[in-house]
Design a protein around this motif. Structure first.
Motif, PDB file in Angstrom:
ATOM      1  N   GLY A  57     -24.097  24.910 -33.265  1.00 53.14           N
ATOM      2  CA  GLY A  57     -23.758  24.688 -31.867  1.00 53.14           C
ATOM      3  C   GLY A  57     -24.877  25.011 -30.893  1.00 53.14           C
ATOM      4  O   GLY A  57     -24.689  24.913 -29.690  1.00 53.14           O
ATOM      5  N   ARG A  58     -26.049  25.361 -31.388  1.00 48.19           N
ATOM      6  CA  ARG A  58     -27.173  25.716 -30.516  1.00 48.19           C
ATOM      7  C   ARG A  58     -28.214  24.617 -30.412  1.00 48.19           C
ATOM      8  O   ARG A  58     -29.264  24.820 -29.807  1.00 48.19           O
ATOM      9  CB  ARG A  58     -27.813  27.014 -30.998  1.00 48.19           C
ATOM     10  N   GLY A  59     -27.985  23.460 -31.020  1.00 45.34           N
ATOM     11  CA  GLY A  59     -28.919  22.343 -30.909  1.00 45.34           C
ATOM     12  C   GLY A  59     -30.048  22.352 -31.909  1.00 45.34           C
ATOM     13  O   GLY A  59     -30.893  21.449 -31.903  1.00 45.34           O
ATOM     14  N   VAL A  60     -30.090  23.337 -32.793  1.00 46.52           N
ATOM     15  CA  VAL A  60     -31.170  23.455 -33.775  1.00 46.52           C
ATOM     16  C   VAL A  60     -31.202  22.231 -34.692  1.00 46.52           C
ATOM     17  O   VAL A  60     -32.276  21.662 -34.947  1.00 46.52           O
ATOM     18  CB  VAL A  60     -30.999  24.754 -34.599  1.00 46.52           C
ATOM     19  N   VAL A  61     -30.048  21.815 -35.176  1.00 42.62           N
ATOM     20  CA  VAL A  61     -30.012  20.699 -36.120  1.00 42.62           C
ATOM     21  C   VAL A  61     -30.430  19.402 -35.433  1.00 42.62           C
ATOM     22  O   VAL A  61     -31.159  18.603 -36.014  1.00 42.62           O
ATOM     23  CB  VAL A  61     -28.623  20.571 -36.768  1.00 42.62           C
ATOM     24  N   ALA A  62     -30.000  19.187 -34.201  1.00 48.84           N
ATOM     25  CA  ALA A  62     -30.404  17.965 -33.493  1.00 48.84           C
ATOM     26  C   ALA A  62     -31.918  17.901 -33.331  1.00 48.84           C
ATOM     27  O   ALA A  62     -32.524  16.838 -33.505  1.00 48.84           O
ATOM     28  CB  ALA A  62     -29.707  17.888 -32.136  1.00 48.84           C
ATOM     29  N   VAL A  63     -32.539  19.029 -33.018  1.00 50.53           N
ATOM     30  CA  VAL A  63     -34.007  19.075 -32.902  1.00 50.53           C
ATOM     31  C   VAL A  63     -34.644  18.737 -34.246  1.00 50.53           C
ATOM     32  O   VAL A  63     -35.593  17.950 -34.324  1.00 50.53           O
ATOM     33  CB  VAL A  63     -34.482  20.458 -32.395  1.00 50.53           C
ATOM     34  N   ALA A  64     -34.115  19.315 -35.327  1.00 51.46           N
ATOM     35  CA  ALA A  64     -34.673  19.059 -36.662  1.00 51.46           C
ATOM     36  C   ALA A  64     -34.490  17.601 -37.067  1.00 51.46           C
ATOM     37  O   ALA A  64     -35.414  16.981 -37.624  1.00 51.46           O
ATOM     38  CB  ALA A  64     -34.020  19.988 -37.682  1.00 51.46           C
ATOM     39  N   VAL A  65     -33.317  17.036 -36.802  1.00 50.84           N
ATOM     40  CA  VAL A  65     -33.063  15.624 -37.140  1.00 50.84           C
ATOM     41  C   VAL A  65     -33.996  14.714 -36.348  1.00 50.84           C
ATOM     42  O   VAL A  65     -34.587  13.780 -36.896  1.00 50.84           O
ATOM     43  CB  VAL A  65     -31.579  15.268 -36.916  1.00 50.84           C
ATOM     44  N   ASP A  66     -34.158  14.992 -35.064  1.00 52.03           N
ATOM     45  CA  ASP A  66     -35.075  14.210 -34.235  1.00 52.03           C
ATOM     46  C   ASP A  66     -36.498  14.275 -34.797  1.00 52.03           C
ATOM     47  O   ASP A  66     -37.165  13.248 -34.939  1.00 52.03           O
ATOM     48  CB  ASP A  66     -35.042  14.735 -32.794  1.00 52.03           C
ATOM     49  N   ALA A  67     -36.938  15.484 -35.137  1.00 54.14           N
ATOM     50  CA  ALA A  67     -38.301  15.646 -35.672  1.00 54.14           C
ATOM     51  C   ALA A  67     -38.472  14.917 -36.993  1.00 54.14           C
ATOM     52  O   ALA A  67     -39.505  14.276 -37.234  1.00 54.14           O
ATOM     53  CB  ALA A  67     -38.619  17.134 -35.833  1.00 54.14           C
ATOM     54  N   ALA A  68     -37.472  15.000 -37.879  1.00 52.74           N
ATOM     55  CA  ALA A  68     -37.558  14.301 -39.158  1.00 52.74           C
ATOM     56  C   ALA A  68     -37.622  12.796 -38.952  1.00 52.74           C
ATOM     57  O   ALA A  68     -38.403  12.102 -39.622  1.00 52.74           O
ATOM     58  CB  ALA A  68     -36.365  14.670 -40.046  1.00 52.74           C
ATOM     59  N   CYS A  69     -36.828  12.284 -38.031  1.00 51.22           N
ATOM     60  CA  CYS A  69     -36.861  10.839 -37.752  1.00 51.22           C
ATOM     61  C   CYS A  69     -38.213  10.414 -37.192  1.00 51.22           C
ATOM     62  O   CYS A  69     -38.781   9.402 -37.627  1.00 51.22           O
ATOM     63  CB  CYS A  69     -35.753  10.465 -36.770  1.00 51.22           C
ATOM     64  N   ARG A  70     -38.734  11.176 -36.242  1.00 47.87           N
ATOM     65  CA  ARG A  70     -40.043  10.838 -35.664  1.00 47.87           C
ATOM     66  C   ARG A  70     -41.119  10.834 -36.745  1.00 47.87           C
ATOM     67  O   ARG A  70     -41.953   9.946 -36.791  1.00 47.87           O
ATOM     68  CB  ARG A  70     -40.402  11.811 -34.539  1.00 47.87           C
ATOM     69  N   TRP A  71     -41.086  11.855 -37.616  1.00 50.15           N
ATOM     70  CA  TRP A  71     -42.049  11.908 -38.712  1.00 50.15           C
ATOM     71  C   TRP A  71     -41.874  10.690 -39.620  1.00 50.15           C
ATOM     72  O   TRP A  71     -42.855  10.041 -40.000  1.00 50.15           O
ATOM     73  CB  TRP A  71     -41.872  13.206 -39.507  1.00 50.15           C
ATOM     74  N   GLY A  72     -40.632  10.376 -39.973  1.00 47.88           N
ATOM     75  CA  GLY A  72     -40.371   9.248 -40.865  1.00 47.88           C
ATOM     76  C   GLY A  72     -40.836   7.925 -40.293  1.00 47.88           C
ATOM     77  O   GLY A  72     -41.463   7.120 -40.990  1.00 47.88           O
ATOM     78  N   PHE A  73     -40.547   7.695 -39.026  1.00 49.25           N
ATOM     79  CA  PHE A  73     -40.963   6.435 -38.401  1.00 49.25           C
ATOM     80  C   PHE A  73     -42.488   6.337 -38.322  1.00 49.25           C
ATOM     81  O   PHE A  73     -43.054   5.251 -38.455  1.00 49.25           O
ATOM     82  CB  PHE A  73     -40.359   6.286 -37.007  1.00 49.25           C
ATOM     83  N   ALA A  74     -43.168   7.459 -38.129  1.00 49.53           N
ATOM     84  CA  ALA A  74     -44.629   7.454 -38.025  1.00 49.53           C
ATOM     85  C   ALA A  74     -45.327   7.412 -39.382  1.00 49.53           C
ATOM     86  O   ALA A  74     -46.457   6.944 -39.477  1.00 49.53           O
ATOM     87  CB  ALA A  74     -45.091   8.700 -37.260  1.00 49.53           C
ATOM     88  N   THR A  75     -44.648   7.871 -40.444  1.00 49.66           N
ATOM     89  CA  THR A  75     -45.302   8.078 -41.732  1.00 49.66           C
ATOM     90  C   THR A  75     -44.851   7.117 -42.819  1.00 49.66           C
ATOM     91  O   THR A  75     -45.640   6.725 -43.666  1.00 49.66           O
ATOM     92  CB  THR A  75     -45.050   9.524 -42.208  1.00 49.66           C
ATOM     93  N   LEU A  76     -43.576   6.786 -42.818  1.00 44.64           N
ATOM     94  CA  LEU A  76     -42.999   5.970 -43.884  1.00 44.64           C
ATOM     95  C   LEU A  76     -42.820   4.527 -43.423  1.00 44.64           C
ATOM     96  O   LEU A  76     -42.701   4.274 -42.225  1.00 44.64           O
ATOM     97  CB  LEU A  76     -41.623   6.533 -44.277  1.00 44.64           C
ATOM     98  N   PRO A  77     -42.734   3.600 -44.354  1.00 41.93           N
ATOM     99  CA  PRO A  77     -42.456   2.219 -43.962  1.00 41.93           C
ATOM    100  C   PRO A  77     -40.948   2.014 -43.730  1.00 41.93           C
ATOM    101  O   PRO A  77     -40.294   1.233 -44.413  1.00 41.93           O
ATOM    102  CB  PRO A  77     -42.988   1.405 -45.136  1.00 41.93           C
ATOM    103  N   VAL A  78     -40.396   2.773 -42.777  1.00 42.62           N
ATOM    104  CA  VAL A  78     -38.982   2.628 -42.421  1.00 42.62           C
ATOM    105  C   VAL A  78     -38.864   2.410 -40.922  1.00 42.62           C
ATOM    106  O   VAL A  78     -39.667   2.933 -40.146  1.00 42.62           O
ATOM    107  CB  VAL A  78     -38.113   3.845 -42.844  1.00 42.62           C
ATOM    108  N   ASP A  79     -37.884   1.616 -40.550  1.00 40.90           N
ATOM    109  CA  ASP A  79     -37.620   1.413 -39.127  1.00 40.90           C
ATOM    110  C   ASP A  79     -36.156   1.655 -38.778  1.00 40.90           C
ATOM    111  O   ASP A  79     -35.732   1.433 -37.658  1.00 40.90           O
ATOM    112  CB  ASP A  79     -38.051   0.020 -38.674  1.00 40.90           C
ATOM    113  N   ARG A  80     -35.376   2.155 -39.754  1.00 41.37           N
ATOM    114  CA  ARG A  80     -33.960   2.461 -39.537  1.00 41.37           C
ATOM    115  C   ARG A  80     -33.597   3.709 -40.341  1.00 41.37           C
ATOM    116  O   ARG A  80     -33.903   3.803 -41.528  1.00 41.37           O
ATOM    117  CB  ARG A  80     -33.094   1.289 -39.994  1.00 41.37           C
ATOM    118  N   VAL A  81     -32.949   4.654 -39.665  1.00 42.37           N
ATOM    119  CA  VAL A  81     -32.428   5.851 -40.319  1.00 42.37           C
ATOM    120  C   VAL A  81     -30.931   5.904 -40.039  1.00 42.37           C
ATOM    121  O   VAL A  81     -30.508   5.796 -38.885  1.00 42.37           O
ATOM    122  CB  VAL A  81     -33.118   7.137 -39.819  1.00 42.37           C
TER     123      VAL A  81
END
Length: 188
Positions: A106-130
């Motif tokens: 409930g403190r927003g920690v997971v949302a920050v982590a999910v956002d960071a993982a998605c940003r990393w994935g879009f920048a690093t992997l050949p993916v455009d949908r999570v």
């Protein structure tokens, strides 16, 4: 070429590769009743189970998953887990999964982590949908999806059996590489 395990800084949290020394913290987290119900498909019960869980998530060589321990930037204390898994290079898709230790829910920690993982994935992997999928009965995951910039796409009827053995309806969310979402790592 598969990405090597890397650290991903995200403001007050850091996504870092899993380490063998994390097993006791993982066992404690995954035996919490809520985490066990929604996020413990491997049925971690013992320290040995946790060691196997950590070892599998520390191994990125298959190219089908990237999994991090989510730790506090200042304390390095384990706060949760986030992963991009079911990475499908041919389709350009991945799924995101996560859990949080009870103290930070409930403190927003997971949302920050999910956002960071998605940003990393879009920048690093050949993916455009999570994709993010969670039980309808788990509204906290819906709040994570909204905060992390996902769009609700639909309901999957009786699509997954959870830790209590009940097959539940799930909600399907997705985030595309080009979606305009705020960078949560800039929030404190």
């Amino acid at each position: 070429m598969e990405p090597l395990p890397v650290e991903v800084p995200a403001g007050t949290v850091l996504l870092r590769p899993w380490r063998a020394g994390d097993a006791d913290d993982v066992r404690a987290a995954l035996t919490d009743p809520a985490t066990d119900l929604w996020s413990n498909p491997g049925r971690v019960r013992t320290r040995e189970d946790a060691e196997v869980w950590v070892a599998r998530r520390a191994e990125w060589s298959s190219g089908t998953q990237a999994t991090w321990a989510v730790v506090g930037t200042a304390t390095r204390e384990l706060l949760g887990s986030v992963s991009l898994h079911a990475i499908d290079v041919a389709q350009g898709n991945a799924e995101v999964g996560y859990w949080a230790v009870p103290a930070v829910r409930g403190r927003g920690v997971v949302a920050v982590a999910v956002d960071a993982a998605c940003r990393w994935g879009f920048a690093t992997l050949p993916v455009d949908r999570v994709e993010l999928v969670h039980a309808v009965d788990n509204p906290a995951s819906g709040r994570v999806a909204v905060k992390a910039g996902f769009t609700l796409e639909g309901r999957l009827r009786r699509s997954h059996r959870y830790g209590d053995g009940v097959k539940r309806d799930e909600l399907l969310w997705a985030r595309l590489a080009g979606d305009d979402v705020p960078d949560l790592s800039t929030r404190s």
